[in-house]
Write a protein that holds these residues in place. Structure first.
Motif, short mmCIF file in Angstrom:
data_model
loop_
_atom_site.label_atom_id
_atom_site.label_comp_id
_atom_site.label_asym_id
_atom_site.label_seq_id
_atom_site.Cartn_x
_atom_site.Cartn_y
_atom_site.Cartn_z
N ALA A 1 -34.12 75.05 -0.28
CA ALA A 1 -35.15 76.02 0.09
C ALA A 1 -36.38 75.92 -0.81
O ALA A 1 -37.51 76.00 -0.33
CB ALA A 1 -34.59 77.43 0.05
N GLN A 2 -36.18 75.76 -2.10
CA GLN A 2 -37.30 75.70 -3.04
C GLN A 2 -37.04 74.58 -4.05
O GLN A 2 -35.89 74.33 -4.44
CB GLN A 2 -37.49 77.03 -3.77
CG GLN A 2 -37.86 78.19 -2.87
CD GLN A 2 -38.05 79.48 -3.64
OE1 GLN A 2 -38.26 79.48 -4.84
NE2 GLN A 2 -37.97 80.62 -2.91
N VAL A 3 -38.14 73.95 -4.45
CA VAL A 3 -38.05 72.83 -5.40
C VAL A 3 -39.06 73.05 -6.53
O VAL A 3 -40.18 73.49 -6.29
CB VAL A 3 -38.32 71.48 -4.70
CG1 VAL A 3 -38.28 70.33 -5.71
CG2 VAL A 3 -37.30 71.24 -3.59
N SER A 4 -38.65 72.74 -7.73
CA SER A 4 -39.54 72.79 -8.89
C SER A 4 -39.24 71.58 -9.77
O SER A 4 -38.08 71.35 -10.15
CB SER A 4 -39.33 74.09 -9.67
OG SER A 4 -40.16 74.12 -10.83
N SER A 5 -40.29 70.83 -10.08
CA SER A 5 -40.14 69.62 -10.92
C SER A 5 -39.12 68.66 -10.31
O SER A 5 -38.25 68.13 -11.02
CB SER A 5 -39.76 70.00 -12.35
OG SER A 5 -40.74 70.84 -12.94
N ASN A 6 -39.23 68.51 -9.01
CA ASN A 6 -38.34 67.60 -8.27
C ASN A 6 -36.88 67.99 -8.33
O ASN A 6 -36.00 67.18 -8.03
CB ASN A 6 -38.52 66.16 -8.76
CG ASN A 6 -39.90 65.62 -8.46
OD1 ASN A 6 -40.49 65.95 -7.44
ND2 ASN A 6 -40.43 64.79 -9.37
N GLU A 7 -36.60 69.24 -8.71
CA GLU A 7 -35.23 69.73 -8.75
C GLU A 7 -35.12 70.99 -7.90
O GLU A 7 -36.00 71.85 -7.96
CB GLU A 7 -34.80 70.04 -10.19
CG GLU A 7 -34.61 68.81 -11.07
CD GLU A 7 -33.41 67.98 -10.63
OE1 GLU A 7 -32.48 68.54 -10.02
OE2 GLU A 7 -33.41 66.76 -10.89
N PRO A 8 -34.07 71.12 -7.11
CA PRO A 8 -33.89 72.35 -6.31
C PRO A 8 -33.73 73.57 -7.21
O PRO A 8 -33.02 73.52 -8.23
CB PRO A 8 -32.62 72.07 -5.51
CG PRO A 8 -32.45 70.59 -5.53
CD PRO A 8 -33.00 70.13 -6.84
N THR A 9 -34.42 74.64 -6.85
CA THR A 9 -34.25 75.90 -7.57
C THR A 9 -33.49 76.92 -6.72
O THR A 9 -32.80 77.79 -7.27
CB THR A 9 -35.60 76.49 -7.97
OG1 THR A 9 -36.42 76.62 -6.81
CG2 THR A 9 -36.30 75.58 -8.98
N TYR A 10 -33.65 76.81 -5.42
CA TYR A 10 -32.91 77.70 -4.51
C TYR A 10 -32.45 76.90 -3.29
O TYR A 10 -33.15 76.01 -2.82
CB TYR A 10 -33.77 78.87 -4.04
CG TYR A 10 -33.93 79.97 -5.07
CD1 TYR A 10 -32.99 80.99 -5.19
CD2 TYR A 10 -35.03 79.96 -5.94
CE1 TYR A 10 -33.14 81.98 -6.13
CE2 TYR A 10 -35.18 80.96 -6.89
CZ TYR A 10 -34.23 81.97 -6.97
OH TYR A 10 -34.37 82.95 -7.92
#
Length: 613
Positions: free
Chosen positions: A161-170
């Protein structure tokens, strides 16, 4: 010596009784009484006797008429006769739909990489309500939802659902549940000392059925077709614990069907469209209370005198031969949950059943970060990707009469194609209602035991629509209970052919053209009301001409033109049809594939005009 008098028994009304009494007096008492004037005391008594005879004759005829299903008029009697013929009237039809449930879940790190943190998984209780934003209709899910569990029978779809710094956060979790329309109601009934066959009544409109019945001690009462039925079908999850040997086949059989004998049971019947009667058995709670799983050792256990299994006729519903008709509740309070609602208005279009009642949503893990937990809780949502269908307004009096007569012929046996057709139309309303059905053998020869059933349902606007997969699965499961073991049944979609009608008439002299035209359009709207049409019914242009000719003010029908309306973007069926090619001798024939003609928009697709000679 007694005088033998000629007494007639053919008198039926007041006039006949009065005339015969006067003739009787004049014949056998010629000198005793001679004043037969309208104001004489003798005539007064004769007319009073005639009045009583006329009233008694009327009620006798009426009572005799009320014993025949073909002629019965009183609502309560037609319900009673329908049950006697084995048909259960429907007071409403519940809509059904597959609902998708979503929730966000935070990511967590593991040795294998980033994975969902299922400690934040939500649990949604059984019978949670989701309301349509357009019709305010509530839908209840039948099974609870545990987002922390995923298996072949209850899969969870996981996406990022959400990505930050190429890593999933949610991550986004998705589960699907079947839901039916209606409002869940609760009522209680108190029982005192033991009484045989106690009866209670629920008075409410649009009752869809009983959900469950429990007494004060937590004992469940099971609904059966009749109190003599001592066995019920019970299903349990096909898990490794319940059935280790067959768990590997859980993809094909997510539930295990079991048969058991139950002592606590009840039968229901509608007295009218607004009263549901619940009746219990005659047994005493002090009697043996146990559940028995039938096996070769206990079949025919209750046979009198001897267990003669050679000549005994066994019933699948009562093969242990007990005669207590179940335990009657006593010195307890029963809590009854039932569902109301349904109707055509309960059908909802796609992407509108979204208002989730979160009061029954909770976390299974209480040791969570409060801020994150609140964010996750606020993310839970529901949606119907497909339209909810199957809702109907129930049976009217004439439908109860006709369905009961048809149901009696089948006797719970599906032998002919008509038997399967009647069974499809008799599916319990809580599973949805098939609005149109047609049965036939496949055009490609697949054997005499193969049958296709083509079905359609209604949408919220009372227009024909393709039945949802949920509704068709319900129908298939229901028919399988009555299917002969060698029969193969397919459930398919019938085709809807939308049409429009344009006509020209010549009015008679001294008639208002506008009023005559309005009457013509009104009669045609009634004629083409979809409730009056069936699958594979042709359009008889001659009948339409005769219909218009009978309207006051119509001198001549100049022209009738039927045209095809197609195109999803225009609000019609996607199927185009060659009307002119299908017309022969003033008859428009349906296609070879089962189809039905429908004037979808009665107010705009029936047009007429007045022309001159």
């Amino acid at each position: 010596m007694a005088v033998i008098r000629d007494i007639r028994y053919l008198n039926k009304d007041f006039t006949d009784f009065r005339s015969q009494l006067i003739n009787f007096s004049q014949t056998y008492f010629p000198t005793t009484y001679t004043d037969f004037s309208p104001s004489s005391p003798g005539i007064m008594f004769m007319e009073q006797a005639s009045y009583v005879g006329d009233v008694l004759s009327f009620y006798l005829d009426n009572q005799l008429q009320e014993t025949y299903l073909q002629y019965v008029r009183q609502t309560n009697n037609i319900y009673d006769l329908a049950y006697m013929f084995g048909y259960k009237p429907k007071t409403t039809g519940l809509s059904s739909v597959d609902l998708d449930f979503f929730q966000l879940i935070p990511a967590s790190s593991s040795l294998s990489g980033t994975v969902p943190d299922f400690s934040y998984a939500l649990f949604i209780e059984q019978n949670t309500q989701v309301t349509s934003t357009t019709t305010s209709t509530s839908f209840n899910i039948e099974d609870p939802i545990d987002f922390s569990i995923s298996n072949s029978s209850d899969p969870t779809t996981i996406s990022i659902a959400q990505v930050s710094s190429n890593e999933p956060t949610y991550y986004l979790l998705k589960k699907t549940r079947k839901a039916t329309s209606g409002t869940i109601n609760t009522t209680t009934f108190s029982f005192g000392d033991h009484q045989e066959f106690p009866t209670v009544t629920i008075d409410s409109l649009n009752i869809g059925g009983i959900i469950d019945v429990f007494d004060s001690d937590g004992n469940e009462y099971y609904e059966v077709d009749n109190l003599g039925q001592e066995t019920v079908f019970d299903s349990i999850k096909n898990t490794n614990i319940n059935d280790p040997n067959n768990y590997q086949n859980s993809n094909d059989t997510p539930y295990i069907l079991q048969t058991k004998q139950v002592q606590r049971r009840f039968a229901t019947r509608f007295l009218n469209s607004g009263s549901l009667q619940i009746q219990f058995g005659s047994g005493n709670p002090s009697d043996t209370d146990e559940e028995i799983t039938p096996d070769p050792k206990n079949i025919g256990l209750g046979l009198p005198y001897e267990r003669n299994k050679l000549t005994t006729a066994y019933s699948p519903t009562n093969f242990i031969f007990t005669n207590t008709y179940g335990i009657a509740p006593s010195n307890t309070t029963l809590t009854v949950r039932y569902v109301t609602g349904g109707g055509v208005n309960s059908n909802s279009i796609a992407n509108t059943v979204t208002n989730l009642n979160t009061s029954t949503v909770k976390f299974l893990n209480n040791n969570l970060n409060s801020v994150t937990a609140q964010y996750i809780f606020d993310s839970v949502a529901a949606n119907n990707s497909n339209a909810a269908s199957g809702g109907n307004n129930g049976d009217n009096v004439e439908e109860i009469r006709q369905n009961a007569l048809s149901n009696f012929n089948s006797q719970l046996r599906n032998v002919t194609s008509d038997d399967y057709l009647v069974r499809a139309l008799s599916m319990p309303s809580k599973f949805g209602i098939i609005s149109k059905a047609h049965s036939q053998q496949p055009t490609v020869n697949q054997g005499n035991n193969t049958l296709d059933i083509y079905v359609l349902s209604y949408n919220i606007n009372n227009n024909l629509t393709t039945a949802s997969s949920t509704l068709k699965n319900n129908l298939k499961s229901y028919i399988n209970q009555y299917r002969i073991i060698g029969d193969s049944i397919g459930i398919k979609d019938a085709f809807v052919i939308n049409i429009a009608l344009d006509f020209e008439i010549i009015t008679a002299p001294n008639f208002n053209n506008s009023e005559v035209l309005t009457r013509c359009i009104s009669e045609l709207q009634t004629y083409f009301n979809i409730n009056n049409w069936q699958i594979n019914q042709p359009i008889l242009l001659k009948n339409i001409e005769l219909l218009l000719d009978k309207i006051n003010g119509v001198q001549t029908v100049n022209q009738i033109l039927i045209s095809n309306k197609a195109g999803v973007n225009l609000g019609y069926s996607q199927y185009a049809y060659d009307i002119s090619g299908a017309t022969q001798g003033k008859v428009i024939y349906p296609s070879i594939d089962p189809s039905i003609f429908e004037v979808k928009y009665l107010n705009q697709d029936i047009k007429g005009k007045v022309v001159t000679l």
